[in-house]
Design an enzyme around this catalytic site. Sequence first.
Site, PDB file in Angstrom:
ATOM      1  N   ASP A 178       0.848  -1.188   0.000  1.00 12.97           N
ATOM      2  CA  ASP A 178       0.000   0.000   0.000  1.00 12.97           C
ATOM      3  C   ASP A 178       0.884   1.238   0.000  1.00 12.97           C
ATOM      4  OD1 ASP A 178      -2.119  -1.713   0.142  1.00 12.97           O
ATOM      5  OD2 ASP A 178      -2.653  -1.262   2.218  1.00 12.97           O
ATOM      6  N   ASP A 211     -15.428  -5.160  -0.034  1.00  9.71           N
ATOM      7  CA  ASP A 211     -14.867  -4.884   1.285  1.00  9.71           C
ATOM      8  C   ASP A 211     -15.993  -4.948   2.309  1.00  9.71           C
ATOM      9  OD1 ASP A 211     -12.426  -4.284  -0.071  1.00  9.71           O
ATOM     10  OD2 ASP A 211     -13.254  -2.314  -0.549  1.00  9.71           O
TER      11      ASP A 211
END
Length: 241
Positions: free
Chosen positions: A8, A127
Amino acid sequence: MLVVPAIDLFRGKVARMIKGRKENTIFYEKDPVELVEKLIEEGFTLIHVVDLSNAIENSGENLPVLEKLSEFAEHIQIGGGIRSLDYAEKLRKLGYRRQIVSSKVLEDPSFLKSLREIDVEPVFSLDTRGGRVAFKGWLAEEEIDPVSLLKRLKEYGLEEIVHTEIEKDGTLQEHDFSLTKKIAIEAEVKVLAAGGISSENSLKTAQKVHTETNGLLKGVIVGRAFLEGILTVEVMKRYAR
């Protein structure tokens, strides 16, 4: 089974956000380009890269890093704030074909078809937090049945998803594969599981579910456990096929 290391990016650096919360950001003194290059040399065929700055703040601060990483674009699935065809096309011109999308698809499922028209391979990011579907950088949630949602998106050409358990993401707690398995079987989509892939036990369970679902559980994404050496490259390679 695929084992996919995750990187990330936030503020131009390698980072992890525990449970997706900006105030719980951990930064790592690792060069993202060198890290990706090393992983490819080790034999990993797919690397998961997410631009958190763009996902959460609509910021282009990581673009210089993405431009450098584009040398390895064929090995990367890229995500984070891909909410327009223009931006998706910009990434495609850099070489990023496999793109992770979420919020825009929830607003307009035909976005999946539009992406394919510009030679993008879309992967939907499902998600979940406590059974609710989250979007807009995990800042918003809605009571949606995941299986019903995926069945509807399949009408627009959906083939593969990343399923992240937000409450486990970056916490080093174990992923609960029961929901992931249910989604894969009932929606009949290929799934990469993320959030809580934190030990060799996670990889063993994933391998078992991979077999039980006839490969619908395509693999797992490993973030913090990889970055902190809890799951070493050697162990991950042992389970990668």
